[in-house]
Design an enzyme around this catalytic site. Structure first.
Site, PDB file in Angstrom:
ATOM      1  N   HIS A 208      62.754  62.874 -12.069  1.00 29.71           N
ATOM      2  CA  HIS A 208      62.420  64.288 -11.883  1.00 29.71           C
ATOM      3  C   HIS A 208      63.621  65.062 -11.328  1.00 29.71           C
ATOM      4  O   HIS A 208      63.868  66.210 -11.739  1.00 29.71           O
ATOM      5  CB  HIS A 208      61.225  64.421 -10.941  1.00 29.71           C
ATOM      6  CG  HIS A 208      59.912  64.092 -11.572  1.00 29.71           C
ATOM      7  ND1 HIS A 208      59.561  62.808 -11.944  1.00 29.71           N
ATOM      8  CD2 HIS A 208      58.835  64.884 -11.876  1.00 29.71           C
ATOM      9  CE1 HIS A 208      58.351  62.815 -12.458  1.00 29.71           C
ATOM     10  NE2 HIS A 208      57.884  64.057 -12.439  1.00 29.71           N
ATOM     11  N   HIS A 250      59.704  58.616  -3.935  1.00 34.13           N
ATOM     12  CA  HIS A 250      61.095  58.187  -3.899  1.00 34.13           C
ATOM     13  C   HIS A 250      61.618  58.243  -2.475  1.00 34.13           C
ATOM     14  O   HIS A 250      61.059  58.920  -1.605  1.00 34.13           O
ATOM     15  CB  HIS A 250      61.974  59.091  -4.783  1.00 34.13           C
ATOM     16  CG  HIS A 250      61.692  58.972  -6.245  1.00 34.13           C
ATOM     17  ND1 HIS A 250      62.233  57.976  -7.025  1.00 34.13           N
ATOM     18  CD2 HIS A 250      60.924  59.729  -7.073  1.00 34.13           C
ATOM     19  CE1 HIS A 250      61.817  58.120  -8.274  1.00 34.13           C
ATOM     20  NE2 HIS A 250      61.021  59.179  -8.326  1.00 34.13           N
TER      21      HIS A 250
END
Length: 287
Positions: A208, A250
């Protein structure tokens, strides 16, 4: 009166004179100490008369053997000391990386305030998941393909085609890096992501973040946008990266490296830019 020659030469002790069987006397140097264990000089001459024996004695010299053994021992000792030094003294880079990893894990856990509904910011989790979907690859590929199909101008088709190629390039590069690094996602992450694949179980880098950085630079460079819209693009790219950490998807270093990777991917897209002539040739072949 007895003759002086009849005296035993060994009575004086340390005499430098040696007698021989033929009545001749051999004198040794008074400056060198006499080795009592060595044979007389005439025996040295007999032993050294044979060249084969001389060569064998020189090859089996104890000095040479001692030198070879001492050099071997010193080399092995030096190698062991170097190995012990490497084992006991870790490098500065290894210590720095370990410290950075510890800080990264600690900071990522502290910022994962939307990892679940019971978190401190659990009420903001639906909004973060909406931002997560806005940076997903499937909506971007589908939207770019639709705009490419609906575009009437050659310039618009050229821009959309290069954006589509950039998105495909991003997917390939991120997949390769994730498959090589194989870093697991944070322990506090919940695998309820939108449209995941097998490689999505790995964390480094953030796809992303790479997509947000590349698309943000692409839109700011090739679309004429007003100042508020340009600020909105930058804010969207930043929120996509922040949402990855807040949702626990993440670690912080995954997102930072993802932004840097996406920034560099845009430069690669510019290098591989498809011109209008190339676009017309491709469209002619497809038709």
């Amino acid at each position: 009166m007895p003759s002086p020659k009849a005296k035993n030469p060994g009575r004086g002790g340390g005499s430098p004179v040696f007698g021989s069987s033929n009545g001749r006397y051999d004198f040794m140097s008074l400056t060198k100490p006499m080795n009592r264990s060595s044979p007389p000089p005439h025996l040295h001459q007999r032993q050294g008369s044979d060249p084969i024996t001389a060569r064998l004695r020189s090859s089996e010299s104890p000095t040479r053997r001692r030198g070879s053994s001492s050099s071997t021992g010193s080399g092995s000792g030096q190698g062991m000391s170097e190995e012990d030094g490497i084992r006991l003294n870790p490098t500065f880079i290894r210590v720095a990386l370990s410290s950075l990893l510890a800080i990264d894990l600690w900071l990522s856990k502290r910022l994962g305030v939307c990892a679940c509904e019971d978190s401190s910011w659990g009420s903001v989790r639906p909004l973060m998941k909406l931002i997560e979907i806005s940076g997903h690859g499937i909506p971007w590929l589908a939207g770019t393909a639709y705009c490419l199909y609906k575009s009437d101008s050659a310039a618009g088709q050229e821009v959309m085609l290069n954006l589509f190629m950039g998105l495909l390039l991003d997917l390939v590069l991120v997949t390769v890096v994730k498959a090589v690094v194989r870093r697991r996602r944070p322990a506090h992450n919940r695998m309820d992501m939108f449209a995941t694949f097998s490689v999505d179980r790995y964390s480094f880098p953030s796809g992303h973040a790479t997509r947000a950085a590349m698309c943000g630079r692409f839109l700011l460079a090739h679309l004429v946008l007003a100042a508020p819209l340009r600020v909105l693009v930058l804010l969207w790219a930043s929120m996509v990266g922040l949402s990855r950490v807040m949702l626990g998807r993440h670690n912080v270093t995954d997102v930072i490296f993802g932004f840097w990777m996406g920034y560099c991917q845009y430069n690669l897209v510019e290098m591989l830019w498809l011109s209008p002539q190339t676009l017309q040739g491709l469209l002619g072949q497809l038709a």
